[in-house]
Motif scaffolding. Structure first.
Motif, short mmCIF file in Angstrom:
data_model
loop_
_atom_site.label_atom_id
_atom_site.label_comp_id
_atom_site.label_asym_id
_atom_site.label_seq_id
_atom_site.Cartn_x
_atom_site.Cartn_y
_atom_site.Cartn_z
N LEU A 30 28.86 -33.86 65.69
CA LEU A 30 27.59 -33.32 66.54
C LEU A 30 26.63 -34.50 66.25
N THR A 31 26.41 -34.71 64.98
CA THR A 31 25.46 -35.86 64.63
C THR A 31 25.67 -37.23 65.16
N GLY A 32 27.13 -37.40 65.23
CA GLY A 32 27.61 -38.72 65.73
C GLY A 32 27.25 -38.66 67.36
N ARG A 33 27.45 -37.56 68.17
CA ARG A 33 27.12 -37.52 69.39
C ARG A 33 25.45 -37.39 69.53
N ALA A 34 24.73 -37.11 68.75
CA ALA A 34 23.32 -37.04 68.92
C ALA A 34 22.79 -38.67 68.68
N VAL A 35 23.33 -39.52 67.56
CA VAL A 35 23.24 -40.75 67.26
C VAL A 35 23.22 -41.74 68.47
N ALA A 36 24.65 -41.53 68.94
CA ALA A 36 24.97 -42.20 70.33
C ALA A 36 24.26 -41.79 71.33
N ARG A 37 23.77 -40.70 71.85
CA ARG A 37 22.78 -40.24 72.75
C ARG A 37 21.24 -41.06 72.59
N SER A 38 20.87 -41.40 71.51
CA SER A 38 19.66 -41.98 71.30
C SER A 38 19.77 -43.36 71.26
N TRP A 39 21.11 -44.05 71.30
CA TRP A 39 21.36 -45.29 71.34
C TRP A 39 20.94 -45.89 69.78
N SER A 40 20.82 -45.11 68.81
CA SER A 40 20.68 -45.59 67.42
C SER A 40 22.00 -46.28 66.87
N SER A 41 21.85 -46.95 65.63
CA SER A 41 22.70 -47.61 64.98
C SER A 41 23.66 -46.91 64.22
N ILE A 87 33.79 -40.88 65.11
CA ILE A 87 34.46 -40.41 66.26
C ILE A 87 33.66 -39.89 67.42
N GLY A 88 32.79 -38.74 67.02
CA GLY A 88 31.86 -38.26 67.98
C GLY A 88 31.09 -39.39 68.48
N ARG A 89 30.73 -40.39 67.63
CA ARG A 89 29.82 -41.41 68.24
C ARG A 89 30.39 -42.21 69.02
N GLN A 90 31.71 -42.66 69.12
CA GLN A 90 32.54 -43.53 69.88
C GLN A 90 32.78 -42.78 71.11
N VAL A 91 33.03 -41.63 71.24
CA VAL A 91 33.44 -40.78 72.33
C VAL A 91 32.37 -40.91 73.28
N THR A 92 30.89 -40.33 72.64
CA THR A 92 30.08 -40.22 73.35
C THR A 92 29.65 -41.60 74.00
N ARG A 93 29.66 -42.50 73.20
CA ARG A 93 29.31 -44.04 73.59
C ARG A 93 30.13 -44.46 74.67
N ALA A 94 31.47 -44.08 74.76
CA ALA A 94 32.28 -44.58 75.82
C ALA A 94 31.92 -43.75 77.24
#
Length: 117
Positions: A30-41, A87-94
């Protein structure tokens, strides 16, 4: 329960599974999803995982009498949580790339995107 002191977990396997993989792994995803949604690094995500790993080690220490300051088990927990987070960041970014830029990108698997031809 008797401690197993395996290479990857200090407490029993089930305590490692429920705390590190299910509880902290879910929080890392969920943290990875949140970071992806805010377009953070990714560096910012790694810093968040360092803090989440410290909290995970504290739970092992407080509830299951694990070692609080153990470099080996801290690194193992950190690697597991980094995997879930990225994984959470990559799925959300895709999903973001194919939704916001649907004129140029299409989904390529669950965690990827490719240019439309």
């Amino acid at each position: 329960m008797v401690k197993e002191n395996a290479l990857l977990w200090e407490v029993t396997f089930w305590e490692f599974f429920w705390i590190t993989i299910v509880l902290a792994g879910g929080a890392a995803y969920l943290t990875g999803r949140a970071v992806a949604r805010s377009w953070s690094s990714g560096i910012q995500l790694a810093v968040y995982m360092i803090m989440l790993t410290a909290a995970c080690r504290f739970i092992h220490f407080a509830l299951f009498h694990g070692t609080l300051l153990s470099i080996q088990y801290y690194i193992v927990d950190l690697i597991v949580l980094l995997i879930f987070a990225f994984i959470g960041r990559q799925v959300t970014r895709a999903k973001q790339m194919t939704t916001q830029y649907s004129f140029d990108y299409q989904r390529s698997g669950a965690a990827g995107w490719a240019r439309k031809t």
